[in-house]
Design an enzyme around this catalytic site. Structure first.
Site, PDB file in Angstrom:
ATOM      1  N   HIS A 172      32.373  40.039  17.000  1.00  0.00           N
ATOM      2  CA  HIS A 172      31.893  38.723  17.524  1.00  0.00           C
ATOM      3  C   HIS A 172      32.827  38.171  18.726  1.00  0.00           C
ATOM      4  O   HIS A 172      32.895  36.854  18.625  1.00  0.00           O
ATOM      5  CB  HIS A 172      31.715  37.741  16.536  1.00  0.00           C
ATOM      6  CG  HIS A 172      30.788  38.245  15.151  1.00  0.00           C
ATOM      7  ND1 HIS A 172      29.242  38.060  15.209  1.00  0.00           N
ATOM      8  CD2 HIS A 172      31.109  38.987  14.251  1.00  0.00           C
ATOM      9  CE1 HIS A 172      28.754  38.556  13.990  1.00  0.00           C
ATOM     10  NE2 HIS A 172      29.896  39.306  13.481  1.00  0.00           N
TER      11      HIS A 172
ATOM     12  N   SER B 184      42.824  36.718  45.932  1.00  0.00           N
ATOM     13  CA  SER B 184      42.039  35.780  46.297  1.00  0.00           C
ATOM     14  C   SER B 184      42.160  35.184  47.996  1.00  0.00           C
ATOM     15  O   SER B 184      43.534  35.197  48.396  1.00  0.00           O
ATOM     16  CB  SER B 184      42.141  34.570  45.676  1.00  0.00           C
ATOM     17  OG  SER B 184      41.775  33.493  46.069  1.00  0.00           O
TER      18      SER B 184
ATOM     19  N   LYS C  52      46.297  35.027  42.572  1.00  0.00           N
ATOM     20  CA  LYS C  52      45.068  35.604  41.906  1.00  0.00           C
ATOM     21  C   LYS C  52      45.190  37.305  41.916  1.00  0.00           C
ATOM     22  O   LYS C  52      45.781  37.567  43.010  1.00  0.00           O
ATOM     23  CB  LYS C  52      43.844  35.232  42.468  1.00  0.00           C
ATOM     24  CG  LYS C  52      43.457  33.767  41.879  1.00  0.00           C
ATOM     25  CD  LYS C  52      42.667  33.793  40.741  1.00  0.00           C
ATOM     26  CE  LYS C  52      41.364  34.150  40.955  1.00  0.00           C
ATOM     27  NZ  LYS C  52      40.686  34.034  39.710  1.00  0.00           N
TER      28      LYS C  52
ATOM     29  N   GLU D 267      34.235  44.758  38.069  1.00  0.00           N
ATOM     30  CA  GLU D 267      33.157  43.857  38.113  1.00  0.00           C
ATOM     31  C   GLU D 267      31.876  44.521  38.707  1.00  0.00           C
ATOM     32  O   GLU D 267      30.881  44.204  38.410  1.00  0.00           O
ATOM     33  CB  GLU D 267      33.510  42.302  38.857  1.00  0.00           C
ATOM     34  CG  GLU D 267      34.448  41.629  37.840  1.00  0.00           C
ATOM     35  CD  GLU D 267      35.285  40.559  38.576  1.00  0.00           C
ATOM     36  OE1 GLU D 267      34.597  39.658  39.127  1.00  0.00           O
ATOM     37  OE2 GLU D 267      36.168  40.655  39.162  1.00  0.00           O
TER      38      GLU D 267
END
Ligand code: ARG
Length: 465
Positions: free
Chosen positions: A161, A282, A288, A295
């Site tokens: 979970h 970024s 970043k 992804e």
């Protein structure tokens, strides 16, 4: 640009609407079957010679012509542009052959149809692609095993979970993904057995009218069997669905792996760091470092699932036998195998470009009462029914939460006030190493089991089925 005449003109007096002709045309994408088409044509030519349909000289002429066409197609990238208006790859090759050798070329299509031709080409092509996907799959598996071995000491919190559950070895996490890919490899091998059946000789739908030795043609093309029913052979695209399904599971597994890597490399988790080679920055936020590689793998899974659903929908209402709807199978599978191969490659590269932040992962694995189950097992080993042990430990956890300490920070007296079965040896039981080492049955995360599992995985990888 030479003008292509279609293969079926005799019955027609009018010409096709230009927009329809463009809509109908598959040469823009099925040129990818070029090598398979020429290879299958060479074998068919042999079949016709064996059947006495072609004289020795005619067969030689055709075979030489086809070989020239193959060579040119392989070496001259502009070749296909000569006949941009070809309806499909089959028309292209036949038209080229007639242009090159004249009349003998017109005999090649005896006893076959584009229906058995396309099914044969597609299977030949797909067989090679499955082999390539399996190679890539194994490279990804090797990268997983290397990551496991290089971080043999490392631990991390295991989750259910997405809540901290029990500590596990890093290598155990790695091997979980290895196992998924083992099943994927088996599924591809299994699908390949059904892909490797030859439809050629089914002609349009009813079977060929010439005494072609189909078994000999199949052997020539490396097929294991010939199809047993001509109607089925020209209309079966199960093999495409199977490969799309096996591919979907590969992507599903890669996507879950990607998700783990993405969250583990957040500051919130902090167990992994991606090297610069597989991350991006970024354009606005200078600090970043984004896991775009993973992804994209996660994102591309959706696209492959879409192809599977699309194929099923395309096929479900088709009457026997061949229907032009089936032309839609090409782009779906081309994109499927390209996406799977690229995703496997990138995943393997990412796995070779992550650093396990051992200290952070270990710290996380020893916080958050991840040894609570071990304490319940300790009490159960001392004779307390597990349900009662669970309750005792639950109350101890509540106390520890109130105090903002871990279980091992409670004093022996405090613990004993919950159960007199608790003794000094409890502290050893609560240690990380003890928590790991009790999971020593087959499939568990104990160090010696995991070391064995890595060795077994290496053996499996070097002798795949
Ligand atoms: N381009 C077609 C396909 O991909 C080849 C078969 C055409 N057959 C036919 N009868 N029109 O399915």
């Amino acid at each position: 640009m030479a003008e292509s005449k279609n293969l079926w003109g005799g019955r027609f007096t009018g010409s096709a609407d230009a927009r329809f002709a463009e809509f109908n045309r598959s040469f823009g994408f099925d040129r990818r079957l070029f090598e398979a088409d020429v290879t299958a044509s060479l074998a068919h030519c042999e079949g016709l010679r064996g059947a006495g349909v072609l004289t020795h000289e005619e067969a030689e002429q055709i075979a030489n012509g086809l070989r020239l066409i193959l060579e040119r197609g392989q070496s001259d990238s502009g070749y296909f542009d000569e006949l941009l208006s070809a309806e499909d790859v089959h028309s292209f090759v036949e038209t080229q052959l007639v242009q090159l050798i004249g009349d003998a070329g017109r005999k090649l299509h005896t006893g076959r149809s584009r229906n058995d031709q396309v099914a044969t080409d597609f299977r030949l092509w797909l067989r090679g692609e499955i082999d390539r996907m399996q190679e890539k799959l194994r490279e990804a598996q090797a990268a997983i095993l290397d990551l496991a071995e290089e971080n043999a000491e490392a631990v991390l919190p295991g989750y259910t979970h997405l809540q901290r559950a029990q500590p596990i070895l890093w290598a155990h996490w790695c091997l979980a993904y290895f196992e998924m890919l083992v099943r994927d490899d088996e599924r591809l091998a299994d699908a390949r057995r059904r892909v490797n059946v030859m439809p050629l000789g089914s002609a349009a739908l009813a079977g060929t009218a010439y005494p072609i030795d189909r078994e000999a043609v199949a052997r020539e093309l490396g097929f294991d069997q010939v199809s047993r029913n001509s109607l089925d052979a020209v209309s079966d695209r199960d093999f495409c669905v199977e490969v799309a399904a096996a591919s979907s599971l590969i992507m599903l597994h890669l996507s879950r792996l990607a998700e783990d890597i993405i969250i583990y490399s957040t500051q919130e988790f902090g167990f992994l760091e991606l090297s610069d080679a597989v991350a991006t920055g970024s354009s606005l936020m200078p600090q970043k470092k984004n896991p775009d590689s993973m992804e994209l793998v996660r994102g591309k899974a959706g696209r492959v699932f879409g192809h599977l659903a699309g194929l099923l929908a395309t096929l479900k209402g088709l009457p026997l036998a061949y229907n032009k709807d089936m032309q839609e199978d090409k782009e779906a599978l081309f994109d499927t195998v390209d996406t799977v191969s690229a995703s496997l490659e990138v995943t393997a590269t990412v796995l070779r470009n992550v650093r396990v932040r051992e200290d952070e992962a270990r710290r996380a694995a020893t916080r958050g009462y991840m040894n609570a189950t071990e304490l319940a097992d300790y009490l159960a080993r001392k004779g307390l029914p597990f349900r009662e042990a669970h309750d005792v430990v639950g109350r101890l956890v509540l106390l520890a939460i109130e105090r903002e300490v871990e279980l091992q920070d409670l004093s022996l007296e405090e613990m004993r006030s919950f159960s007199p079965l608790i003794a000094e040896d409890v502290y050893e039981s609560l240690s990380l190493e003890q928590t790991l080492s009790t999971k020593s049955q087959a499939g568990g995360t104990a160090r010696e089991r995991v070391a064995e599992a890595i060795r077994a995985a290496r053996v499996r990888l070097s002798n795949p089925k």
